[in-house]
Design an enzyme around this catalytic site. Structure first.
Site, PDB file in Angstrom:
ATOM      1  N   HIS A   1       0.851  -1.182   0.000  1.00 29.92           N
ATOM      2  CA  HIS A   1       0.000   0.000   0.000  1.00 29.92           C
ATOM      3  C   HIS A   1       0.893   1.240   0.000  1.00 29.92           C
ATOM      4  O   HIS A   1       2.105   1.138   0.115  1.00 29.92           O
ATOM      5  CB  HIS A   1      -0.897   0.012   1.251  1.00 29.92           C
ATOM      6  CG  HIS A   1      -0.120   0.243   2.500  1.00 29.92           C
ATOM      7  ND1 HIS A   1       0.573  -0.758   3.144  1.00 29.92           N
ATOM      8  CD2 HIS A   1       0.128   1.379   3.216  1.00 29.92           C
ATOM      9  CE1 HIS A   1       1.193  -0.261   4.194  1.00 29.92           C
ATOM     10  NE2 HIS A   1       0.941   1.036   4.265  1.00 29.92           N
TER      11      HIS A   1
ATOM     12  N   HIS B   1       6.368   6.028  -0.484  1.00 27.82           N
ATOM     13  CA  HIS B   1       7.098   4.799  -0.781  1.00 27.82           C
ATOM     14  C   HIS B   1       6.222   3.583  -0.493  1.00 27.82           C
ATOM     15  O   HIS B   1       5.311   3.650   0.342  1.00 27.82           O
ATOM     16  CB  HIS B   1       8.396   4.722   0.034  1.00 27.82           C
ATOM     17  CG  HIS B   1       8.191   4.671   1.498  1.00 27.82           C
ATOM     18  ND1 HIS B   1       7.905   5.791   2.249  1.00 27.82           N
ATOM     19  CD2 HIS B   1       8.202   3.634   2.374  1.00 27.82           C
ATOM     20  CE1 HIS B   1       7.765   5.457   3.504  1.00 27.82           C
ATOM     21  NE2 HIS B   1       7.926   4.137   3.621  1.00 27.82           N
TER      22      HIS B   1
END
Length: 183
Positions: free
Chosen positions: A40, A127
């Site tokens: 995610h 990220h």
């Protein structure tokens, strides 16, 4: 409840990330590997909250994101956060409409500040964590080249999700509590 706000990915993209993660495993001595369902993009880590706060979080996000339109990102590269003798976090970097992603991050920060959460002091570095505590057999550059040549599906940013993060049978599990659809 331990929670965070983030963006989930389609199953097909998660499968591509696993393919890239497998290459990283093949050039590593050791590491802790993120589970496919847990890939995610985090917008805001909230930590431990009381269940009673969930509705206030929903209302603040709905208010701040009511006119925010959908967009997409693309994975283009990778990076890492250094640890002591290892790569503390190895991640994939989103690219594309980063200006819109940063605006979304700011709107989420504003909404959560209204509910009483402290603003993030560090710069937002979007990220996608794929591994932690990695020790490589080969230079990181080999992984970097592999990722740059890999063709990923787009990341559709269509909703923002409040996730519950819990450990079940010694495995970290992320479960959506609610989502806010973008327009």
């Amino acid at each position: 409840m331990r929670t965070f706000i983030g963006i989930d990915f389609p199953k097909s993209l998660k499968e591509q990330i696993v393919e890239v993660q497998s290459f990283l495993k093949s050039i590593s001595k050791k590491g802790r590997w993120k589970y496919i369902d847990n890939f995610h993009l985090t917008l805001k880590f909230l930590g431990e909250i009381e269940y009673e706060k969930v509705e206030k979080i929903r209302q603040a996000l709905e208010k701040n994101l009511k006119d925010f339109s959908r967009f997409s990102l693309k994975i283009s590269s990778c990076g890492y956060f250094k640890g002591h003798g290892n790569l503390r976090v190895v991640y994939l970097k989103p690219d594309g409409n980063l200006e819109k992603l940063n605006t979304l991050f700011s709107l989420v920060e504003d909404a959560m500040a209204e509910v009483g959460f402290e603003r993030e002091k560090r710069e937002y570095i979007p990220h996608i964590t794929i591994a932690q505590d990695v020790v490589l057999n080969e230079p990181f550059e080999n992984f970097h080249k592999y990722v740059e040549c890999f063709s990923f599906d787009e990341i559709p940013v269509e909703k923002v999700i409040l996730f519950l993060s819990e450990e079940i049978d010694r495995k970290r599990v992320y479960t959506p509590i609610f989502d806010i659809e973008l327009v």
